[in-house]
Design a protein around this motif. Structure first.
Motif, short mmCIF file in Angstrom:
data_model
loop_
_atom_site.label_atom_id
_atom_site.label_comp_id
_atom_site.label_asym_id
_atom_site.label_seq_id
_atom_site.Cartn_x
_atom_site.Cartn_y
_atom_site.Cartn_z
N LYS A 5 1.17 -0.86 -0.70
CA LYS A 5 0.03 0.19 0.19
C LYS A 5 0.88 0.75 -0.06
N ASP A 72 -9.88 6.05 -3.01
CA ASP A 72 -11.11 5.77 -1.85
C ASP A 72 -10.65 4.06 -1.03
N ARG A 73 -9.83 3.70 -1.39
CA ARG A 73 -10.09 2.13 -0.77
C ARG A 73 -9.20 1.24 -1.56
N ILE A 75 -7.29 -2.83 -1.39
CA ILE A 75 -7.44 -4.39 -0.48
C ILE A 75 -6.55 -4.92 -0.89
N CYS A 102 -10.42 1.62 -11.33
CA CYS A 102 -10.24 0.39 -10.11
C CYS A 102 -8.26 -0.28 -10.69
#
Length: 127
Positions: A5, A72-73, A75, A102
């Motif tokens: 990340k 935003d996110r 995973i 994405c």
């Protein structure tokens, strides 16, 4: 936050700031880039072409005209990280282009080996 990340955040900062050296340090020599619906591009020269605006993604020296990414996110599972968010790009007429993205990012060790991106424009607001 995981190492992968952190690397993605550095990668997006490198895109924003047109930091060629940083970006090249974050990808493998056989890096692959796929914008879904288009051919897969391979090699660090692909990333350099994007940085140097050969495909209209980033314009070096454009100041505020460079796109910004809002995550935003994220995973993560194993060596793959999914990132979704928004890209905002100022337009010459003073408007702004908004694209939802994405990215599926595959890592080999601590480097990005493949980036698959899905991009769409949001639907207009409902009246």
């Amino acid at each position: 936050m995981s190492e992968h990340k952190d690397i993605i955040k550095k990668y997006l900062d490198g895109v924003q700031n047109v930091d060629r050296d940083l970006l090249l340090s974050l990808v493998t020599d056989d890096f692959e880039f796929e914008r879904k619906g288009q051919p897969v591009l391979r090699g660090k020269e692909v990333l350099l072409a994007m940085i140097d605006n050969a495909d209209g993604v980033v314009l070096e020296g454009a100041g505020s005209q460079r796109p910004t990414h809002k995550i935003d996110r994220m995973i993560e599972e194993g060596d793959t990280l999914a990132v979704n968010g928004t890209v905002l790009a100022p337009l010459p007429d003073g408007g702004q282009l908004e694209v939802l993205f994405c990215d599926l990012v595959t890592f080999r060790g601590d480097r990005i080996s493949r980036l698959e991106t899905y991009m769409i424009t949001p639907a207009p607001p409902q009246a």
